[in-house]
Design an enzyme around this catalytic site. Structure first.
Site, PDB file in Angstrom:
ATOM      1  CD  GLU A 175      10.251  13.082  10.777  1.00 19.09           C
ATOM      2  OE1 GLU A 175       9.132  12.649  11.061  1.00 19.09           O
ATOM      3  OE2 GLU A 175      11.083  12.447  10.102  1.00 19.09           O
ATOM      4  CB  CYS A 216      13.171   8.999   7.384  1.00 22.37           C
ATOM      5  SG  CYS A 216      14.261   7.990   6.356  1.00 22.37           S
ATOM      6  CD  GLU A 246      13.194   1.024   8.714  1.00 19.66           C
ATOM      7  OE1 GLU A 246      13.769   2.084   9.016  1.00 19.66           O
ATOM      8  OE2 GLU A 246      13.707  -0.095   8.866  1.00 19.66           O
ATOM      9  CE  LYS A 303      -1.815   2.754   2.950  1.00 20.27           C
ATOM     10  NZ  LYS A 303      -1.634   3.969   2.133  1.00 20.27           N
TER      11      LYS A 303
HETATM   12  P1  NAD Z   1       2.394   8.755   7.522  1.00 24.22           P
HETATM   13  O1  NAD Z   1       2.670   8.080   8.804  1.00 24.22           O
HETATM   14  O2  NAD Z   1       1.364   9.805   7.469  1.00 24.22           O
HETATM   15  O3  NAD Z   1       1.965   7.685   6.391  1.00 24.22           O
HETATM   16  C1  NAD Z   1       2.812   6.623   6.018  1.00 24.22           C
HETATM   17  C2  NAD Z   1       1.986   5.518   5.383  1.00 24.22           C
HETATM   18  O4  NAD Z   1       1.153   4.949   6.393  1.00 24.22           O
HETATM   19  C3  NAD Z   1       1.030   5.978   4.278  1.00 24.22           C
HETATM   20  O5  NAD Z   1       0.926   4.957   3.321  1.00 24.22           O
HETATM   21  C4  NAD Z   1      -0.292   6.145   5.024  1.00 24.22           C
HETATM   22  O6  NAD Z   1      -1.426   6.004   4.189  1.00 24.22           O
HETATM   23  C5  NAD Z   1      -0.208   5.014   6.035  1.00 24.22           C
HETATM   24  N1  NAD Z   1      -0.953   5.200   7.278  1.00 24.22           N
HETATM   25  C6  NAD Z   1      -1.246   6.347   7.941  1.00 24.22           C
HETATM   26  N2  NAD Z   1      -1.935   6.074   9.061  1.00 24.22           N
HETATM   27  C7  NAD Z   1      -2.062   4.723   9.132  1.00 24.22           C
HETATM   28  C8  NAD Z   1      -2.676   3.830  10.064  1.00 24.22           C
HETATM   29  N3  NAD Z   1      -3.297   4.255  11.154  1.00 24.22           N
HETATM   30  N4  NAD Z   1      -2.614   2.493   9.826  1.00 24.22           N
HETATM   31  C9  NAD Z   1      -1.968   2.031   8.722  1.00 24.22           C
HETATM   32  N5  NAD Z   1      -1.407   2.828   7.799  1.00 24.22           N
HETATM   33  C10 NAD Z   1      -1.432   4.156   8.005  1.00 24.22           C
HETATM   34  O7  NAD Z   1       3.805   9.282   7.014  1.00 24.22           O
HETATM   35  P2  NAD Z   1       4.118  10.123   5.714  1.00 24.22           P
HETATM   36  O8  NAD Z   1       3.662  11.527   5.975  1.00 24.22           O
HETATM   37  O9  NAD Z   1       3.653   9.407   4.509  1.00 24.22           O
HETATM   38  O10 NAD Z   1       5.722  10.044   5.693  1.00 24.22           O
HETATM   39  C11 NAD Z   1       6.510  10.829   6.461  1.00 24.22           C
HETATM   40  C12 NAD Z   1       7.067  10.087   7.657  1.00 24.22           C
HETATM   41  O11 NAD Z   1       7.690   8.885   7.218  1.00 24.22           O
HETATM   42  C13 NAD Z   1       8.151  10.876   8.341  1.00 24.22           C
HETATM   43  O12 NAD Z   1       7.981  10.775   9.736  1.00 24.22           O
HETATM   44  C14 NAD Z   1       9.430  10.178   7.900  1.00 24.22           C
HETATM   45  O13 NAD Z   1      10.500  10.365   8.762  1.00 24.22           O
HETATM   46  C15 NAD Z   1       8.977   8.768   7.816  1.00 24.22           C
HETATM   47  N6  NAD Z   1       9.883   7.988   6.956  1.00 24.22           N
HETATM   48  C16 NAD Z   1      10.722   7.099   7.537  1.00 24.22           C
HETATM   49  C17 NAD Z   1      11.632   6.376   6.762  1.00 24.22           C
HETATM   50  C18 NAD Z   1      12.600   5.398   7.383  1.00 24.22           C
HETATM   51  O14 NAD Z   1      13.202   4.649   6.638  1.00 24.22           O
HETATM   52  N7  NAD Z   1      12.782   5.376   8.678  1.00 24.22           N
HETATM   53  C19 NAD Z   1      11.664   6.572   5.381  1.00 24.22           C
HETATM   54  C20 NAD Z   1      10.765   7.489   4.812  1.00 24.22           C
HETATM   55  C21 NAD Z   1       9.877   8.189   5.619  1.00 24.22           C
END
Ligand code: NAD
Length: 467
Positions: free
Chosen positions: A361, A260, A226, A151
């Protein structure tokens, strides 16, 4: 949507709960009854090699679509594509060797340690590296024989859909890879909670990560997280100013700070501090901000209006709390930038540890600077947030660089560099930056269950109980 203009690019259908369930059932069937988990690892590797070749041939197109949907400069999307192809080839080459291991013990029975696939894996990704994150999860999961439901983020689904297209006529049994489109509360939550899913691998923010972990408790599925970071860069004054500033720009403003592991907190030794801040602000002001497809662009827009307003909110909090705004802090508009979600590269100095801009962040082009005198103080500052994803040390004294890097509580640390990594190296964080590691041998192991198999070669009564 194109973040450079705010214009819609195309319409993508959203999966409702029934379709998510359908995808999970297809993956379940493919795992329980299909040939994939039982296919020899070298044959599975053949599929990954073929996919790598296909994506490599398609790299220009995929990079353009990534830039159109995500906003990052084309040179960054091209670099992502190289990593995508490398990751597929890495797991194709490595998995067949790593999955077959036996541990014979002296005498009978003959014992083997088998690595078996976990089962159905739900792979949920963030919007900042859409295709790369998808492949980081898919490649080891498939190489180990799992079946998957991917997803992607609802904001950037396009390259994951193209990935599904690239997989279509490869030698992959039906149901092994399924892609569902939807948001977190809908499709994401349904996947994390599904009793038919054996593992959820999630990349995203800490808030959603907690919800995923909670939802996964229902059937105690395996969870890999992650999450975000607030990664420190400790700059010692023995480092050359121009080198330190140049690396610092790359650490924080790459992909408009939507990384991230972005090095967004500079902890600078007192005698270099003022010159570092001055020079970093000067260089930040010179960054060419524009649409990702323009070859002159060095920094693209933020992914959307909501992300930009979140970042601006953090900037206002910084000003309110007394941090000194050295440069940036405002949306960029006018001319060709009028409709996109652009933001000036931003730099705060005079930051105290308790400030929101230091602790949280921001996920945008915002750097904060703190000052230190002793190495001990630098480490206290560096480790003083709830996160532990990455960090760096800039110093010409390599012994000190390594000593401080080892003392950073982070999953990834650089000395005199930033952002370099590769599929053979483990990726992930400690503290609230996540659970587990992706990539490398660790990423493959995380896609397997371990079984101890005992084989008694010449069975005979052992008379434990009297006959
Ligand atoms: P987000 O948490 O809003 O969403 C991430 C994914 O999770 C999306 O596909 C979203 O639809 C899904 N999602 C959201 N709520 C959910 C729930 N309750 N249950 C299941 N799925 C859910 O994050 P974002 O805004 O897309 O990305 C930014 C964040 O991702 C930042 O905090 C960044 O640091 C982190 N990130 C981490 C890494 C890593 O490797 N550690 C890499 C890239 C991004």
């Amino acid at each position: 949507m194109d973040p450079a203009t705010g214009d819609p690019l195309c319409t993508v259908s959203e999966c409702g709960p029934d379709q998510v369930e359908q995808a999970v059932r297809a993956a379940r069937r493919a795992f329980d009854h299909g040939p994939w988990p039982r296919t020899p690892a070298v044959r599975r590797a053949g599929v990954l090699f073929a996919l790598a070749e296909r994506l490599e041939a398609w790299a220009d197109h995929l990079a353009r679509v990534e830039t159109l949907n995500q906003g990052k400069p084309l040179r960054e999307s091209r670099a992502d594509l190289e990593e995508v192809v490398a990751c597929l080839r890495y797991y194709a080459g490595m998995a067949p060797r790593r999955l077959a291991r036996t541990a014979p013990r002296p005498g009978a029975p003959l014992a083997s340690v088998l690595r078996e696939p976990v089962g159905v894996c739900a792979l949920i990704t963030a919007w900042n590296y859409p295709l790369l994150l998808a492949v980081w999860k898919l490649a080891p999961a498939l190489a180990a024989g799992n079946t998957c439901v991917l997803k992607p983020s609802e904001l950037t689904p396009l390259t994951s859909l193209l990935l599904a297209e690239a997989l279509q006529d490869l030698d992959l049994p039906p149901g092994v890879v399924n892609v569902v489109i939807g948001d977190g509360p809908g499709a994401g939550r349904a996947l994390a909670a599904s009793p038919r899913v054996d593992k959820v691998s999630f990349t995203g923010g800490a808030a959603a990560g907690r919800q995923v972990a909670l939802a996964a408790l229902g059937n105690l599925k395996r969870v890999a997280l992650e999450l975000g970071g607030k990664s420190p860069v400790v700059v010692f004054s023995d480092q050359d100013l121009e080198t330190a500033v140049d690396l610092a720009l790359y650490a924080v403003y790459c992909n408009a700070g939507q990384v991230c592991s972005a090095g967004s907190r500079f902890i600078v030794q007192a005698d270099l501090h003022d010159a570092f801040v001055r020079r970093l602000a000067e260089r930040a002001r010179r960054i060419v901000v524009g649409p990702g497809l323009d070859p002159a662009t060095e920094m693209g827009p933020l992914v959307g209006a909501r992300q930009r307003s979140r970042v601006l909110d953090a900037v206002r909090a910084g000003v309110r709390e007394g941090a000194r705004l050295e440069t940036g802090g405002a949306p960029l508009g006018g001319g060709r930038l009028a409709r996109g979600f652009y933001l000036e590269p931003t730099l705060f100095s005079n930051c105290r540890p308790a400030m929101r801009v230091v602790q949280e962040e921001i996920f945008g082009p915002v750097a904060v600077v703190q000052k230190f005198t002793t190495e001990e103080e630098a480490l206290d500052l560096a480790n003083g947030t709830p996160y532990g994803l990455a960090g760096a040390v800039f110093s010409r004294d390599l012994a000190r660089g390594v000593r401080v890097a080892r003392a950073l509580r982070a999953g990834v640390a650089w000395v005199n560099g930033y952002h370099t990594t590769g599929p053979e190296l483990p990726w992930g964080g400690c503290k609230q930056s996540g659970w587990g590691r992706e990539l490398g041998t660790f990423g493959l192991d995380a896609c397997t269950e371990i079984k101890q198999l005992n084989l008694t070669l010449e069975p005979a009564p052992i008379r434990w109980f009297k006959p």
